[in-house]
Design a protein around this motif. Structure first.
Motif, PDB file in Angstrom:
ATOM      1  N   UNK A 140     -18.346 -19.672  -4.970  1.00 19.66           N
ATOM      2  CA  UNK A 140     -19.085 -18.974  -3.909  1.00 19.66           C
ATOM      3  C   UNK A 140     -18.156 -18.385  -2.855  1.00 19.66           C
ATOM      4  N   UNK A 141     -16.842 -18.495  -3.030  1.00 16.95           N
ATOM      5  CA  UNK A 141     -15.899 -17.914  -2.066  1.00 16.95           C
ATOM      6  C   UNK A 141     -15.585 -16.477  -2.442  1.00 16.95           C
ATOM      7  N   UNK A 142     -15.677 -15.601  -1.432  1.00 20.99           N
ATOM      8  CA  UNK A 142     -15.292 -14.210  -1.657  1.00 20.99           C
ATOM      9  C   UNK A 142     -13.846 -14.063  -1.196  1.00 20.99           C
ATOM     10  N   UNK A 143     -12.971 -13.729  -2.128  1.00 16.91           N
ATOM     11  CA  UNK A 143     -11.540 -13.615  -1.811  1.00 16.91           C
ATOM     12  C   UNK A 143     -11.136 -12.155  -1.669  1.00 16.91           C
ATOM     13  N   UNK A 144     -10.099 -11.939  -0.858  1.00 13.99           N
ATOM     14  CA  UNK A 144      -9.651 -10.590  -0.513  1.00 13.99           C
ATOM     15  C   UNK A 144      -8.163 -10.438  -0.789  1.00 13.99           C
ATOM     16  N   UNK A 145      -7.804  -9.269  -1.288  1.00 12.67           N
ATOM     17  CA  UNK A 145      -6.387  -8.948  -1.478  1.00 12.67           C
ATOM     18  C   UNK A 145      -6.206  -7.446  -1.228  1.00 12.67           C
ATOM     19  N   UNK A 146      -5.143  -7.127  -0.505  1.00  8.90           N
ATOM     20  CA  UNK A 146      -4.840  -5.714  -0.273  1.00  8.90           C
ATOM     21  C   UNK A 146      -4.485  -5.030  -1.589  1.00  8.90           C
ATOM     22  N   UNK A 147      -4.882  -3.763  -1.712  1.00  7.99           N
ATOM     23  CA  UNK A 147      -4.494  -2.975  -2.892  1.00  7.99           C
ATOM     24  C   UNK A 147      -3.184  -2.237  -2.577  1.00  7.99           C
ATOM     25  N   UNK A 148      -2.141  -3.009  -2.388  1.00  6.50           N
ATOM     26  CA  UNK A 148      -0.861  -2.460  -1.922  1.00  6.50           C
ATOM     27  C   UNK A 148      -0.328  -1.416  -2.903  1.00  6.50           C
ATOM     28  N   UNK A 149      -0.315  -1.757  -4.180  1.00  5.76           N
ATOM     29  CA  UNK A 149       0.276  -0.841  -5.163  1.00  5.76           C
ATOM     30  C   UNK A 149      -0.566   0.423  -5.311  1.00  5.76           C
ATOM     31  N   UNK A 150      -1.892   0.276  -5.310  1.00  7.98           N
ATOM     32  CA  UNK A 150      -2.747   1.458  -5.445  1.00  7.98           C
ATOM     33  C   UNK A 150      -2.602   2.379  -4.237  1.00  7.98           C
ATOM     34  N   UNK A 151      -2.531   1.799  -3.052  1.00  7.03           N
ATOM     35  CA  UNK A 151      -2.347   2.633  -1.852  1.00  7.03           C
ATOM     36  C   UNK A 151      -0.995   3.345  -1.901  1.00  7.03           C
ATOM     37  N   UNK A 152       0.026   2.636  -2.380  1.00  3.03           N
ATOM     38  CA  UNK A 152       1.352   3.260  -2.459  1.00  3.03           C
ATOM     39  C   UNK A 152       1.355   4.403  -3.474  1.00  3.03           C
ATOM     40  N   UNK A 153       0.620   4.212  -4.563  1.00  2.00           N
ATOM     41  CA  UNK A 153       0.524   5.279  -5.558  1.00  2.00           C
ATOM     42  C   UNK A 153      -0.160   6.514  -4.979  1.00  2.00           C
ATOM     43  N   UNK A 154      -1.232   6.282  -4.255  1.00  2.00           N
ATOM     44  CA  UNK A 154      -2.025   7.406  -3.735  1.00  2.00           C
ATOM     45  C   UNK A 154      -1.371   8.047  -2.506  1.00  2.00           C
ATOM     46  N   UNK A 155      -0.863   7.215  -1.597  1.00  2.00           N
ATOM     47  CA  UNK A 155      -0.357   7.708  -0.298  1.00  2.00           C
ATOM     48  C   UNK A 155       0.955   7.003   0.026  1.00  2.00           C
ATOM     49  N   UNK A 156       2.054   7.444  -0.594  1.00  2.00           N
ATOM     50  CA  UNK A 156       3.322   6.716  -0.470  1.00  2.00           C
ATOM     51  C   UNK A 156       3.740   6.523   1.001  1.00  2.00           C
ATOM     52  N   UNK A 157       4.048   5.292   1.312  1.00  2.00           N
ATOM     53  CA  UNK A 157       4.549   4.981   2.653  1.00  2.00           C
ATOM     54  C   UNK A 157       3.479   4.796   3.697  1.00  2.00           C
ATOM     55  N   UNK A 158       2.243   5.166   3.393  1.00  2.00           N
ATOM     56  CA  UNK A 158       1.224   5.149   4.451  1.00  2.00           C
ATOM     57  C   UNK A 158       0.828   3.730   4.868  1.00  2.00           C
ATOM     58  N   UNK A 159       0.509   2.864   3.897  1.00  2.00           N
ATOM     59  CA  UNK A 159       0.050   1.518   4.270  1.00  2.00           C
ATOM     60  C   UNK A 159       1.136   0.723   5.013  1.00  2.00           C
ATOM     61  N   UNK A 160       2.397   0.748   4.562  1.00  2.00           N
ATOM     62  CA  UNK A 160       3.425   0.051   5.352  1.00  2.00           C
ATOM     63  C   UNK A 160       3.540   0.582   6.774  1.00  2.00           C
ATOM     64  N   UNK A 161       3.481   1.907   6.939  1.00  2.00           N
ATOM     65  CA  UNK A 161       3.591   2.481   8.292  1.00  2.00           C
ATOM     66  C   UNK A 161       2.381   2.093   9.130  1.00  2.00           C
ATOM     67  N   UNK A 162       1.213   2.080   8.507  1.00  2.00           N
ATOM     68  CA  UNK A 162      -0.011   1.669   9.218  1.00  2.00           C
ATOM     69  C   UNK A 162       0.093   0.223   9.681  1.00  2.00           C
ATOM     70  N   UNK A 163       0.501  -0.654   8.776  1.00  6.25           N
ATOM     71  CA  UNK A 163       0.592  -2.077   9.123  1.00  6.25           C
ATOM     72  C   UNK A 163       1.650  -2.307  10.202  1.00  6.25           C
ATOM     73  N   UNK A 164       2.736  -1.574  10.113  1.00 10.72           N
ATOM     74  CA  UNK A 164       3.776  -1.703  11.119  1.00 10.72           C
ATOM     75  C   UNK A 164       3.280  -1.257  12.488  1.00 10.72           C
ATOM     76  N   UNK A 165       2.585  -0.133  12.528  1.00 10.04           N
ATOM     77  CA  UNK A 165       2.055   0.354  13.811  1.00 10.04           C
ATOM     78  C   UNK A 165       0.982  -0.583  14.336  1.00 10.04           C
ATOM     79  N   UNK A 166       0.163  -1.115  13.443  1.00 11.98           N
ATOM     80  CA  UNK A 166      -0.916  -1.997  13.870  1.00 11.98           C
ATOM     81  C   UNK A 166      -0.381  -3.303  14.428  1.00 11.98           C
ATOM     82  N   UNK A 167       0.795  -3.716  13.966  1.00 16.30           N
ATOM     83  CA  UNK A 167       1.376  -4.962  14.440  1.00 16.30           C
ATOM     84  C   UNK A 167       1.769  -4.874  15.912  1.00 16.30           C
ATOM     85  N   UNK A 168       2.071  -3.656  16.352  1.00 13.98           N
ATOM     86  CA  UNK A 168       2.513  -3.472  17.740  1.00 13.98           C
ATOM     87  C   UNK A 168       1.367  -3.152  18.685  1.00 13.98           C
ATOM     88  N   UNK A 169       0.137  -3.217  18.190  1.00 13.11           N
ATOM     89  CA  UNK A 169      -0.974  -2.844  19.059  1.00 13.11           C
ATOM     90  C   UNK A 169      -1.762  -4.082  19.466  1.00 13.11           C
TER      91      UNK A 169
END
Lengths: 105, 105
Positions: free
Chosen positions: A76-105
């Motif tokens: 009954x547990x709903x588990x979550x995982x980022x789609x890191x590889x799929x995001x990198x395939x579609x939008x290279x560099x975007x998710x790391x830059x987003x997470x980095x910027x979000x860390x400073x906010x």
């Protein structure tokens, strides 16, 4: 046995505007940050948010339907995982830059 | 003489969620892409958009007030320039990754 939730887009169907709409929210950035910093897939309840669980579901759904995370059930547990590889395939560099910027906010 | 429009935030006041809200729109991504690809500052009229000028003004304002671009008048022309350095200071790597992803959409 794990059961996936199957309304997530295939990587070829990712829509960048939809991704941006999904992440333009402090709660959703917090979800992404916590998943990125975790060493294993996290249940929704293991992600600390300043809102009720029933409200949080809506935010998880927005992220899933934009392609940012994959959800699946174990029991009954709903588990979550980022789609890191799929995001990198579609939008290279975007998710790391987003997470980095979000860390400073 | 150039006159700046002064309601843009200082780099220390940038809000990442507001930046994301501002860019989560195909018209605004198109504005950013065209400015990034230009060799000089562009007037609003020089940026090709599939909407009326009066509607476009709202989109330029959203981008300016989030800190993504600077606007100034030369005579009666309103010119636009990306705040590339300020964005890099506040959110390293984010604007290049955004522009790269937007180019493929």
């Amino acid at each position: 046995m794990a059961r996936a939730i199957t309304d997530e887009p295939a990587v070829g169907d990712f829509d960048f505007t939809r991704v941006l709409e999904a992440v333009a929210d402090p709660i959703r950035l917090s979800i992404l940050r916590q998943l990125a910093g975790a060493e294993e897939d996290l249940s929704c309840g293991a992600i600390e948010l300043p809102i009720k669980a029933s409200t949080a579901t809506h935010h998880f759904t927005a992220l899933r339907q934009a392609g940012l995370l994959h959800q699946y059930y174990v029991g009954t547990s709903r588990l979550n995982v980022l789609r890191v590889d799929d995001m990198e395939t579609a939008f290279p560099g975007f998710l790391p830059a987003l997470l980095n910027a979000a860390r400073n906010t």
